[in-house]
Design a protein around this motif. Structure first.
Motif, PDB file in Angstrom:
ATOM      1  N   VAL A 148       0.697  -1.154   0.195  1.00  0.00           N
ATOM      2  CA  VAL A 148       0.043   0.045   0.008  1.00  0.00           C
ATOM      3  C   VAL A 148       0.895   1.320   0.018  1.00  0.00           C
ATOM      4  CG1 VAL A 148      -1.903  -1.177   1.150  1.00  0.00           C
ATOM      5  CG2 VAL A 148      -0.129  -0.216   2.480  1.00  0.00           C
TER       6      VAL A 148
ATOM      7  N   THR B  22      -9.495  -2.319   3.240  1.00  0.00           N
ATOM      8  CA  THR B  22      -8.708  -1.199   2.915  1.00  0.00           C
ATOM      9  C   THR B  22      -9.178   0.278   3.129  1.00  0.00           C
ATOM     10  OG1 THR B  22      -8.967  -1.601   0.722  1.00  0.00           O
ATOM     11  CG2 THR B  22      -6.933  -2.690   1.622  1.00  0.00           C
TER      12      THR B  22
ATOM     13  N   ASP C 106      -7.563   4.163   4.039  1.00  0.00           N
ATOM     14  CA  ASP C 106      -7.713   4.964   2.684  1.00  0.00           C
ATOM     15  C   ASP C 106      -8.458   6.245   2.770  1.00  0.00           C
ATOM     16  OD1 ASP C 106      -5.684   3.804   1.177  1.00  0.00           O
ATOM     17  OD2 ASP C 106      -7.322   2.556   0.202  1.00  0.00           O
TER      18      ASP C 106
ATOM     19  N   ARG D 164      -6.360   8.599   5.332  1.00  0.00           N
ATOM     20  CA  ARG D 164      -5.317   9.365   4.791  1.00  0.00           C
ATOM     21  C   ARG D 164      -6.090  10.562   3.856  1.00  0.00           C
ATOM     22  NH1 ARG D 164      -2.245   6.380   0.494  1.00  0.00           N
ATOM     23  NH2 ARG D 164      -0.897   8.251   0.599  1.00  0.00           N
TER      24      ARG D 164
ATOM     25  N   GLN E 134      -7.802  -0.464  -4.977  1.00  0.00           N
ATOM     26  CA  GLN E 134      -7.431   0.852  -5.597  1.00  0.00           C
ATOM     27  C   GLN E 134      -8.774   1.323  -6.062  1.00  0.00           C
ATOM     28  OE1 GLN E 134      -4.162   1.278  -8.299  1.00  0.00           O
ATOM     29  NE2 GLN E 134      -5.201   2.351  -9.869  1.00  0.00           N
TER      30      GLN E 134
ATOM     31  N   ARG F  11     -10.404   3.249  -3.226  1.00  0.00           N
ATOM     32  CA  ARG F  11      -9.610   4.240  -2.770  1.00  0.00           C
ATOM     33  C   ARG F  11     -10.132   5.512  -4.069  1.00  0.00           C
ATOM     34  NH1 ARG F  11      -4.273   5.283  -4.275  1.00  0.00           N
ATOM     35  NH2 ARG F  11      -4.989   4.789  -6.417  1.00  0.00           N
TER      36      ARG F  11
ATOM     37  N   HIS G 213     -11.921   9.198  -3.594  1.00  0.00           N
ATOM     38  CA  HIS G 213     -11.198  10.521  -3.479  1.00  0.00           C
ATOM     39  C   HIS G 213     -11.876  11.296  -4.447  1.00  0.00           C
ATOM     40  CE1 HIS G 213      -6.710  10.511  -2.285  1.00  0.00           C
ATOM     41  NE2 HIS G 213      -7.140   9.378  -1.996  1.00  0.00           N
TER      42      HIS G 213
ATOM     43  N   GLU H  46       0.619   6.941  -7.259  1.00  0.00           N
ATOM     44  CA  GLU H  46      -0.252   6.139  -6.336  1.00  0.00           C
ATOM     45  C   GLU H  46      -0.999   5.206  -7.314  1.00  0.00           C
ATOM     46  OE1 GLU H  46      -1.616   7.495  -2.608  1.00  0.00           O
ATOM     47  OE2 GLU H  46      -0.414   8.910  -2.633  1.00  0.00           O
TER      48      GLU H  46
ATOM     49  N   TYR I 283      -3.515  -4.715  -4.634  1.00  0.00           N
ATOM     50  CA  TYR I 283      -3.976  -3.739  -4.153  1.00  0.00           C
ATOM     51  C   TYR I 283      -4.932  -3.374  -5.382  1.00  0.00           C
ATOM     52  CZ  TYR I 283      -4.850   1.206  -2.415  1.00  0.00           C
ATOM     53  OH  TYR I 283      -5.493   2.390  -2.075  1.00  0.00           O
TER      54      TYR I 283
END
Length: 466
Positions: free
Chosen positions: A41, A95, A99, A102, A186, A189, A193, A392, A430
């Motif tokens: 990660v 996960t 995430d 963060r 992913q 994540r 975002h 990333e 991931y």
């Protein structure tokens, strides 16, 4: 809303000669059967600040804020007033918690937004739902955000009512985000975002932006420095919910000069630069998940023709060339390579364009590997791997590392090949998710290697393949 576009995935089948991957666990036909290492990660990081003049940023802010993806105009500026709380419900993936933490930390530090996770009712509710249930209502969306609801079941009941019409908002008070629970870490994540950014900030996406997740080309997968600046401006004290476009435009120059002094002082936003709807329709047909190869290729040709007629030299031209090259590889190798090279030339002149060139390097490296040009494949991968890591993008990183591993194996560098292969599998966990998907994607790459037999191969203890 995050859409399904081929640009977001890492589909190499157009490189020619690749068998369709078998993903059934009962009868796997994988070329990659190594034991999977522990998932890798990304650690904490912060994006670089945008390197563009504030006049352009002001124009982009207005177009992102006062228009929807459909092209519909919004009459009023809206945001949350006061602290923002966020909660997650449903079958939350393992996960997602880290995430989200963060992301919220970045929003507090980089965008200066008072936003925190909480348990129970929250201003922003993130619900994880089975993909099939989501796509039954919104087939083209990987994930999406809706105002004035708190659950997927409520959205299902009121989805055709004015209650969920963003244009009726004067102020944001309750928003729900829906993300598939059964997808890769992913993708979860990436949805966090993009959808959280739209839940609290701009609702539009602009294809001309090369340094933003507010672009449906999906090259950028986490919020960039530009995105954080846009969100910081959204929550600046100079603005308030209910303002008109003219009122916001009047205060933007001083606002941006204050929070982004390196962008210079702008007396007014730069002129508008709209994207014609026929180009949007063509590029989305070309790189969307449906349609025959022939129709998608024709759409890519149409999009490129419109881009040339418009005289673009920005991300829209780069994306048009990428789409043409991506869809024409199997039958028009020379034209596709030329399109990729021209796209790289354009992207290298644009802010944030490094990740776009890394995607093209991956395509070119796959072509080099499939034709036995191992040194060229290694060179392209070595150039793109650091870019993918900084961006990333674990899926892209895993793909590049696996191509590099196969090229190193062809070159006789067994130990280096094994190390690259293990790194690839760790990032693939991931980037692609469950074991079947990881092995399927990595086997597609292994199948490109000219000397690969059709039977499954494993890495032996001495690092060689046998």
């Amino acid at each position: 809303m995050r859409h399904w576009l081929f640009a977001a995935g890492l589909f190499l089948s157009a490189c020619g000669g690749m068998p369709e991957a078998e993903v059934a666990m009962e009868r796997p036909h994988w070329l990659v059967i190594d034991p999977l290492p522990q998932m890798k990660v990304f650690s904490d990081s912060a994006a670089t600040r945008p390197q563009r003049p504030n006049a352009e940023i002001a124009r982009d802010f207005l177009e992102l804020t006062f228009q929807m993806e459909s092209g519909r105009r919004l009459e009023r500026f809206s945001r949350f007033e006061g602290p923002i709380t966020v909660s997650m419900t449903g079958p939350v993936p393992a996960t997602a918690e880290a995430d989200l933490a963060r992301l919220l930390t970045r929003l507090r530090h980089e965008a200066r937004i008072d936003i925190h996770e909480t348990e129970g009712p929250a201003a922003v509710s993130i619900e994880f739902v089975e993909r099939r249930r989501m796509q039954a209502l919104v087939p083209t969306a990987a994930c999406f955000v809706v105002p004035r609801v708190t659950s997927f079941e409520t959205y299902r009941r009121v989805r055709r009512e004015a209650q969920v019409d963003w244009a009726t908002l004067q102020e944001r008070e309750q928003v729900a985000i829906f993300i598939p629970a059964d997808t890769s870490p992913q993708e979860v994540r990436d949805c966090l975002h993009e959808e959280l950014a739209q839940a609290i900030g701009p609702l539009n996406d602009l294809y001309r932006l090369s340094d933003s997740v507010f672009n449906d080309d999906n090259f950028h997968t986490v919020l960039t420095g530009f995105d954080m600046l846009i969100l910081r401006a959204t929550y600046a004290p100079e603005l308030r919910s209910g303002m008109t476009r003219a009122e916001v435009a009047a205060v933007l120059p001083k606002l941006l000069a204050r929070i982004n002094p390196k962008g210079g002082r702008a007396t007014a936003p730069a002129p508008e630069d709209p994207t014609p709807r026929p180009w949007i329709e063509a590029i989305e047909e070309a790189l969307g998940p449906t349609g025959s190869d022939r129709r998608r290729h024709a759409a890519a040709v149409r999009a490129l023709g419109i881009a040339r007629a418009e005289g673009w030299q920005d991300a829209r031209m780069g994306f048009s060339l990428f789409g043409f090259g991506r869809l024409g590889v199997a039958d028009e190798m020379d034209l596709s390579v030329a399109a990729f090279i021209e796209a790289v030339r354009i992207y290298l002149t644009l802010p944030g364009g490094e990740i776009h060139t890394a995607h093209i390097d991956m395509q070119m490296a796959a072509l080099a590997l499939s034709s036995g040009q191992a040194p060229e494949a290694i060179l392209l991968c070595n150039r793109a791997i650091p870019v993918a890591s900084r961006a990333e993008n674990a899926a892209l990183l895993a793909t590049l590392l696996m191509i590099r591993s196969e090229a190193l194996r062809l070159s006789g560098h067994a130990a280096e090949a094994r190390a690259s292969r293990l790194d690839s599998l760790a990032w693939a966990r991931y980037g692609f998710g469950d074991e079947a998907e990881v092995r399927s994607r990595m086997s597609e790459i292994a199948a490109l290697t000219p000397s690969r037999p059709s039977l499954a191969l494993a890495v032996t203890d001495n690092g060689d393949s046998g």
